[in-house]
Design a protein around this motif. Sequence first.
Motif, mmCIF file in Angstrom:
data_model
loop_
_atom_site.group_PDB
_atom_site.id
_atom_site.type_symbol
_atom_site.label_atom_id
_atom_site.label_comp_id
_atom_site.label_asym_id
_atom_site.label_seq_id
_atom_site.Cartn_x
_atom_site.Cartn_y
_atom_site.Cartn_z
ATOM 1 N N THR A 307 11.531 -19.633 5.501
ATOM 2 C CA THR A 307 11.452 -18.215 5.150
ATOM 3 C C THR A 307 10.791 -18.047 3.788
ATOM 4 O OG1 THR A 307 13.619 -18.205 4.075
ATOM 5 C CG2 THR A 307 13.571 -17.716 6.435
ATOM 6 N N THR A 309 12.049 -16.508 1.384
ATOM 7 C CA THR A 309 13.080 -16.578 0.354
ATOM 8 C C THR A 309 13.682 -17.972 0.232
ATOM 9 O OG1 THR A 309 14.725 -15.843 1.989
ATOM 10 C CG2 THR A 309 13.710 -14.152 0.613
ATOM 11 N N TRP A 327 9.290 -10.584 6.095
ATOM 12 C CA TRP A 327 10.196 -11.732 6.164
ATOM 13 C C TRP A 327 10.201 -12.335 7.568
ATOM 14 C CZ3 TRP A 327 15.075 -13.294 8.144
ATOM 15 C CH2 TRP A 327 15.726 -14.293 7.407
ATOM 16 N N CYS A 420 18.806 -6.837 6.431
ATOM 17 C CA CYS A 420 17.903 -6.144 5.495
ATOM 18 C C CYS A 420 16.634 -6.962 5.257
ATOM 19 C CB CYS A 420 18.614 -5.885 4.169
ATOM 20 S SG CYS A 420 19.917 -4.637 4.260
ATOM 21 N N PHE A 421 16.766 -8.274 5.165
ATOM 22 C CA PHE A 421 15.578 -9.121 5.073
ATOM 23 C C PHE A 421 14.705 -8.950 6.306
ATOM 24 C CE2 PHE A 421 17.100 -12.723 2.020
ATOM 25 C CZ PHE A 421 16.993 -11.833 0.963
ATOM 26 N N VAL A 427 12.989 -8.066 -0.669
ATOM 27 C CA VAL A 427 13.944 -9.174 -0.734
ATOM 28 C C VAL A 427 14.597 -9.271 -2.109
ATOM 29 C CG1 VAL A 427 12.845 -10.515 1.095
ATOM 30 C CG2 VAL A 427 12.037 -10.764 -1.252
ATOM 31 N N THR A 430 17.188 -6.433 -2.312
ATOM 32 C CA THR A 430 18.286 -6.725 -1.382
ATOM 33 C C THR A 430 19.222 -7.789 -1.944
ATOM 34 O OG1 THR A 430 16.878 -6.166 0.510
ATOM 35 C CG2 THR A 430 18.833 -7.491 0.953
ATOM 36 N N SER A 431 18.660 -8.876 -2.471
ATOM 37 C CA SER A 431 19.505 -9.965 -2.973
ATOM 38 C C SER A 431 20.295 -9.534 -4.208
ATOM 39 C CB SER A 431 18.636 -11.188 -3.293
ATOM 40 O OG SER A 431 17.636 -10.859 -4.237
#
Length: 564
Positions: A307, A309, A327, A420-421, A427, A430-431
């Motif tokens: 990914t 992230t 994502w 959400c990702f 991102v 969100t994190s």
Amino acid sequence: RHHHINLTKNQETMSSPLDRDVESNDAAPLSKQPATKKTSFLRRWGPALAAIAGVIAVNVALLGPTGGKIPALNERQLSAQNRRLERTQAVLDMEWDHEADLKRGLHKEVGRHLSEEEGGVMEYTRRRHRYLGEYVHVDVSDQFTLFGKLSISLIYFAFWVFLMFPNWFLPIGRPGIALGGGLSMVVFRYILLLTGQGPVFDAAKVIILEPLFLLFGLMLTTIYLEKMERGGLFDKLRDSLDDPVNWKRSAKIMTMSTIGSAAVMNDSVVLIFSGVVVDLCVRHKVANSLPYLLSLATTANTGSAFTMTGNPQNILIVSLAYDDISWTEFLSNMVLPVTAASIINAVLLFIYYSSELFPGASGLMECLGIVFSGNRTPEMLAQEHAYHARNVQVVQEDTGEGWSIWSKIQIVLVTIFLVCFAIGLDVCVTSICAGAILMVLAAWKRQHYDPKPEIVDYDAEGNALPPKKMYDMDGNEIEPEEEELVTESETTLTEVDYGLLMLFIGQFILIGSFDDTGVPQAFFNSAMGGCADQMTSVPCVYWFVLVITILSNVASNVPVVQML
């Protein structure tokens, strides 16, 4: 003497089974312990040398010993190159409404699907270019003198050596060295500007914020998931890694590391679970912990490529890409290579460490029978019996409370976090939001739900003493002051690895200044040779992969990604 004998007997009766187990191991004769063999050079370096030789052989076969077999650009590649240049110039020449850009926000994420009325692909490209305006590299290498280029290069390589050997001179650590190097570069670039040896250096422009935001958000999220509750979600994940069979324990570690690295970044997974793997090795008294630690380390690397992230270099590439990659799109493109890499990695680990992971197995075919048919060797059966015998007491003492409300909340938040990702939300935002929500929940839980620590004094016989009362000069009792609340800044927030953020900031400044000289670009073009204009086509793609692999191991992957 009689008192001494009774004391010795009491100590024997009060000792735990674990203590007796340790004492019996210590008392075992040394002759029963197998002598450790020194690892030979071929066993230690043979697989790596064989892999390097194989890659070089493929490149020599395709490109020739001197690289003379590089094919010339065909008509399709030349046409694509010309169209790329024409469209780039067309985007730069486009007229735009500056007020409309300001209303939309220059730093707002660009929508990918624009209608024809809105301008279509060309307008999307223009907006993306303005969105990335702060990070677009401007070639200023012609404004450096030879002294400026050489001095900047020497400063960079000097601090690179310090980062490779952080305790060589003084125990400063990598974050301090990187930050000191960045500040030194800023000062030296200003001196070059005053003396006419180089251009202006905008240090703030080369600090790429998205990886820093994502790193902080994911570290915050994982730390609160781990620390919110004893016996919670992370503790259950740790317990699920245990297994009496060595190869199954290694496979569980690889599976957890692959999935965890894809979801919450490999740095966080390795930081949290490396201690867990060591504890498992101690619990099972393994003679060699390398198979299990390498299971964690290697799959953290391969799984993080799943990914955008998964690791800092992925989010760095996506942040600087002109095409806005989602994502799920990134994940779908990486399913095949990551799956293939994970399978190859697991097979090689099982083969290389077959004696540790398959005790008593006499060959590769027997190992395959153990994996796919469930066969057991006598040594493996003995390990299973010892494991279950140790865990009888633990199972009897298990309260069986199951999942608490806090663990369920964590599962819901993690699910929302990944959704959400998947639907394309930012991102970084969100994190950080997930970490902030978990921080608020943890603070509320500690203040209103967790039992308060009791400060009680005891006498010599172990009896609790009543709380002391204090009186003023008039004999009036002084009411005890309320205990000061413990804040998150004093507890969990201190465990965020702020040094890692400092390391990235310092490296961004060092590499940004080094990039301005044009030396990294010139070195890369010379290394690629005739393949510089067709890096993604066969056979040049294999040479490109080899160059990037060598540079990533020599200079670390994040600096290489930022430089190139």
